[in-house]
Structure formats: C-alpha cells, structure tokens
Design a protein around this motif. Structure first.
Motif, PDB file in Angstrom:
ATOM      1  N   TYR A 154       0.618  -1.123  -0.138  1.00  0.00           N
ATOM      2  CA  TYR A 154       0.016  -0.103   0.117  1.00  0.00           C
ATOM      3  C   TYR A 154       0.791   1.302  -0.057  1.00  0.00           C
ATOM      4  O   TYR A 154       1.796   1.495   0.934  1.00  0.00           O
ATOM      5  N   LEU A 155       0.794   1.748  -0.992  1.00  0.00           N
ATOM      6  CA  LEU A 155       1.593   3.205  -1.136  1.00  0.00           C
ATOM      7  C   LEU A 155       0.662   4.343  -1.285  1.00  0.00           C
ATOM      8  O   LEU A 155      -0.173   4.469  -2.047  1.00  0.00           O
ATOM      9  N   ASP A 156       0.663   5.141   0.066  1.00  0.00           N
ATOM     10  CA  ASP A 156      -0.355   6.249   0.281  1.00  0.00           C
ATOM     11  C   ASP A 156       0.407   7.516   0.282  1.00  0.00           C
ATOM     12  O   ASP A 156       1.374   7.893   0.923  1.00  0.00           O
ATOM     13  N   ALA A 157      -0.174   8.179  -0.666  1.00  0.00           N
ATOM     14  CA  ALA A 157       0.275   9.597  -0.953  1.00  0.00           C
ATOM     15  C   ALA A 157      -0.427  10.677  -0.282  1.00  0.00           C
ATOM     16  O   ALA A 157      -1.541  10.487  -0.243  1.00  0.00           O
ATOM     17  N   GLY A 158       0.159  11.782   0.046  1.00  0.00           N
ATOM     18  CA  GLY A 158      -0.594  12.977   0.745  1.00  0.00           C
ATOM     19  C   GLY A 158       0.081  14.205   0.334  1.00  0.00           C
ATOM     20  O   GLY A 158       1.266  14.153   0.357  1.00  0.00           O
ATOM     21  N   ILE A 159      -0.559  15.176   0.531  1.00  0.00           N
ATOM     22  CA  ILE A 159      -0.063  16.498   0.271  1.00  0.00           C
ATOM     23  C   ILE A 159      -0.459  17.660   1.048  1.00  0.00           C
ATOM     24  O   ILE A 159      -1.756  17.707   1.522  1.00  0.00           O
ATOM     25  N   SER A 160       0.176  18.792   1.227  1.00  0.00           N
ATOM     26  CA  SER A 160      -0.284  19.880   2.205  1.00  0.00           C
ATOM     27  C   SER A 160       0.750  20.911   1.814  1.00  0.00           C
ATOM     28  O   SER A 160       1.639  21.207   1.894  1.00  0.00           O
ATOM     29  N   GLU A 206     -15.651  19.839   4.863  1.00  0.00           N
ATOM     30  CA  GLU A 206     -14.668  19.540   4.469  1.00  0.00           C
ATOM     31  C   GLU A 206     -13.443  20.334   4.527  1.00  0.00           C
ATOM     32  O   GLU A 206     -13.512  21.497   4.067  1.00  0.00           O
ATOM     33  N   GLY A 207     -12.097  20.065   4.976  1.00  0.00           N
ATOM     34  CA  GLY A 207     -11.182  20.901   5.049  1.00  0.00           C
ATOM     35  C   GLY A 207     -10.259  20.820   3.615  1.00  0.00           C
ATOM     36  O   GLY A 207      -9.766  19.798   3.341  1.00  0.00           O
ATOM     37  N   HIS A 208     -10.624  21.934   2.806  1.00  0.00           N
ATOM     38  CA  HIS A 208      -9.948  21.783   1.606  1.00  0.00           C
ATOM     39  C   HIS A 208      -8.313  21.933   1.743  1.00  0.00           C
ATOM     40  O   HIS A 208      -8.058  22.969   2.528  1.00  0.00           O
ATOM     41  N   ALA A 209      -7.724  20.918   1.139  1.00  0.00           N
ATOM     42  CA  ALA A 209      -6.124  20.923   1.371  1.00  0.00           C
ATOM     43  C   ALA A 209      -5.765  22.002   0.608  1.00  0.00           C
ATOM     44  O   ALA A 209      -6.258  22.070  -0.426  1.00  0.00           O
ATOM     45  N   ALA A 210      -4.797  22.804   1.047  1.00  0.00           N
ATOM     46  CA  ALA A 210      -4.078  24.049   0.252  1.00  0.00           C
ATOM     47  C   ALA A 210      -3.259  23.250  -0.522  1.00  0.00           C
ATOM     48  O   ALA A 210      -2.280  22.646  -0.381  1.00  0.00           O
ATOM     49  N   THR A 211      -3.220  23.398  -2.063  1.00  0.00           N
ATOM     50  CA  THR A 211      -2.392  22.621  -2.847  1.00  0.00           C
ATOM     51  C   THR A 211      -2.421  23.149  -4.242  1.00  0.00           C
ATOM     52  O   THR A 211      -3.239  23.846  -4.614  1.00  0.00           O
TER      53      THR A 211
END
Ligand code: ZN
Ligand code: ZN
Length: 423
Positions: A154-160, A206-211
């Motif tokens: 499982y390769l989990d990606a995330g951004i902020s 939903e907290g929209h991620a700044a990206t």
C-alpha cells in the motif's frame, strides 16, 4: 508530411513507446504491461497517478471515487476537461486513462461510490498493488486494513501546501499505515464525520487542502516510481536497491527538505489481521441471506453462520427518547445519516442535538432474531458486491472459512478480471 515520414521510419525500426524505459537494466515492460494496480481516489493525485500508469503501459487498473468533478479541480487534473464538470470523477478518470494508455491491451474498471461500504474485499484481493490518492484518514485506515488482509503493498500519497508525503507499507513484512497514525487525529476526524451514535453526518465541512498541481505531480511521480519497482520485485526481479516498506518519505518544497523515516511495527495495532485462504463461491450480494446459507450448507455440509468484516451492525428500529415512538429502520449502520432518524411527532432528528435510541444487531454472527431478514438480499444487509465473508460452522466457532461472493465478479470487474471461475 515530415512527421508522417518519421512515424514510418520509426515503425520500420520496430520502435515502441517503451524503448527508453527498457534501457533501464532491470526494467521489464512485460511485468509493467501485465500488472494490475488499484487506485483509490480520482482527485488531483489520482489524476496524476492514473496518467503516469497509463503512459507507462500498466495493463490493468481500477479507479474508485465517490465525488463529482468541480471547477476547482480543473487546475490540477490532467484527465478532466471543462465539459466534465458535474460528472463522476472515477468514470471520467478511467476513460481518460484508457485513452492515454500506451498499452493496446489495457483494461480499466471503475467504481463510483463510498469504497468503505460499497466495495468488496475481492477487489483488493485481486490487484497486485494499491495506490492511495486520498484526502482523509478514515478512508486511508479502511484501505490499509484491506491491504493488510491480503498482504498487498500500500503506497499512500498525501499533500499539504508545498509539502508532500508518501507512505510505503506491506504488512506483515513491515509496519502498516495505521502503525504510524496518531490515534487522537483519527478520533478527531471520526468526530467530524460521525455523530456520537456512529451515524454519518451529512454535508461535512471538508477542510480543503491547500495545494497546487506541482506538489501532486511530485508525490504521484514518487508513488508510481515506487509502485513500478515494487511490481518488479513482486515478479522476482532483483533491483539494485530493493523497495523498503515501513517507510515514510517526506518532501517540503518550501525549503527543499527531503526526509525518510522508518515507521516501526506497532504491536497492538488494530489493523494487523491477514486472511491466508479465500474460497471462491458462486454466491452474489444479490442472493438473499436464506439463499446464501443454503448454498454454504451445500458446499460445506454443515449449518453456517456468516459475519462480515469489520463491521456488520444493522439497525432494525429506532425509538424516540422523548415520546417513545418506534420507527422501523432496517438498514446497515454504515449507510445511515444522523438526520434520517427523525421522530415525526417531536419533529427532531439526531442531527440537531436529539439522540434516538436504536436497536442494532449483528445479524450475521448470531441466530437471526427476525425471520423477515432471511429474505433480504445480502447487499441490502450491508454486504458489498464481491465481498469476502467470514463463515463459521454453527456450534463450532473454531471452524472458520473465508468465502468470496465470486458471482459478482462480472459486475464489479467486467473489464479487468471478467473470466472468473464462476463467470
Ligand atoms: Zn499496523
Ligand atoms: Zn418523539
């Protein structure tokens, strides 16, 4: 004309779209072309990831997302155009990736809906690797548990902002994603999404991620690069440097800081459960509970009880705490919104501070308390198509088998895995 000439010359020399990749010593286009990749989430990261997989020629892909395309998506989504606003992300992304694929034998399936309640384990069981392109922790945790069940990478990606992270796990070879999650963070997110009674809240803020696109492009590239290496490794091809699971990679674009951390195995992690053997059966989530139990008795020769994993609470009725009026509910816990349990007399619901009493039963793990439920289809009882159910011999709890609703294969994976044993 000159373009045309170049094309003809190229094909005369037998050039393929993958010639440059093949110059990498360990690269096998056969491995890439025959691999299957499950992409969870078709938002900004999911778009980049599907684009990368398609151009690389990955053979089978599955994409799932419950959302529709909004205008703000368009600055970050290579597979969505202006005309797609309002359409389902998963469907448009799947079709876009198929168009973009360099593999003439590419097959893609998609699912529009809530994967936590709507997608069976059989999907996770069949794909070689799972790529998380999600924006919330609860869905990540759910996907992680299903990867643990079948020991899938499982390769989990995330951004902020300009920061991004990639978590690479494969339990039990390494820690799982939840080993590295802060339980307070998970509890906080659960409170945002669920009422005290564990009913779903509607219209969560939903907290929209700044990206911006550049961050998603970087994390997706990193994710797909690790995936390609992992797929080679799964096929027995030795890499110069093997993929390491149980790692968190973090990149902060503001100051170009790159860090790698090891996530140790947490001994008491709730996610650590694996299934070694799944028995494929002709059952489908369109069968009634009665039909399922009859079929299982025919297969195994004894009376069976079925329970689902991880949660099979089913709400039969709710009772108003003020006037004690009872209403019949008969729906799975996971599908009920808190404002739906509404007292018509008091005109109050759970959503505005009023808590109903309800009766939830685990209909699968005990004798069925209400005969009418035997005539409900499994799907109506909360069992998604192509799910894997835990079956116990009645009166012998130690005799446990894991059976799949393989009869749903054509419905769930019509393009990628349609030729099942019970097709
Ligand atoms: Zn864990
Ligand atoms: Zn009432």
């Amino acid at each position: 004309m000159s373009d045309m000439k170049i094309t003809i010359q190229s094909s005369e020399y037998g050039e393929t779209p993958f010639d440059r990749a093949k110059l990498i010593s360990w690269w096998s286009q056969d491995v890439v072309s025959s691999s299957s990749v499950l992409v969870v989430g078709a938002g900004a990261i999911g778009n980049e990831t599907l684009k990368n997989l398609a151009l690389l020629g990955v053979g089978k892909m599955f994409v799932c997302d419950m959302d529709t395309i909004s205008v703000s998506n368009l600055s970050r989504t290579v597979l969505f155009g202006k005309d797609d606003v309002g359409k389902n992300k998963a469907e448009v992304a799947a079709k876009g990736a198929l168009r973009m694929s360099n593999n003439p034998d590419c097959h893609i399936d998609y699912f529009v809906g809530d994967i936590v309640n709507g997608l069976g384990h059989g999907v996770f069981r069949r794909f070689d690797i799972v790529l998380g392109c999600l924006d919330n922790m609860l869905t990540r945790a759910n996907v992680n548990r299903r990867c643990c069940l079948f020991q899938k990478p499982y390769l989990d990606a995330g951004i902020s902002g300009l920061g991004l992270s990639l978590n690479a796990h494969r339990y039990p070879e390494s820690s799982c994603l939840e080993c590295g999650m802060d339980s307070n963070d998970v509890a906080r997110e659960r409170m945002i999404r669920y009422s005290c009674d564990a009913f779903k809240k509607r219209a969560i803020q939903e907290g929209h991620a700044a990206t911006v696109l550049v961050s998603t492009a970087i994390v997706s590239a990193l994710q797909v690069q690790e995936a390609i290496k992992a797929l080679h490794q799964l096929n027995g091809i030795a890499l110069e440097v093997p993929v390491r699971y149980g790692q968190k990679y973090y990149y902060q674009g503001m100051n170009n800081l790159f860090e790698q951390m090891t996530v140790p195995i947490k001994e008491d992690c709730d996610a650590h459960f694996t299934i070694d053997k799944v028995i494929e059966t002709p059952l489908s989530s369109n069968d009634t509970l009665k039909e399922a139990l009859t079929t299982l008795k025919g297969l195994f020769g004894y009376d069976c009880l079925i329970d689902t994993y991880p949660d099979s609470a089913f709400v039969t009725k709710a009772k108003c705490v003020s006037c004690h009026k009872e209403i019949a509910v008969n729906r799975p816990m996971g599908e009920i919104y808190s404002d739906e349990l509404y007292c018509p007399d008091c005109q109050k619901s759970d959503a505005n501070g009023y808590t109903p009493e309800y009766t939830a039963i685990d209909i699968f793990s005990s004798d069925i308390p209400h005969d009418y439920l035997m005539d409900y289809k499994l799907e109506r009882l909360g069992v998604p198509p192509l799910h894997v159910l835990t079956v116990r011999e009645k009166g012998n709890d130690d005799n446990i088998k894991y059976i799949e609703l393989t009869g749903d294969l054509n419905r769930v994976l019509p393009n990628t895995f349609e030729r099942g044993s019970y097709a």
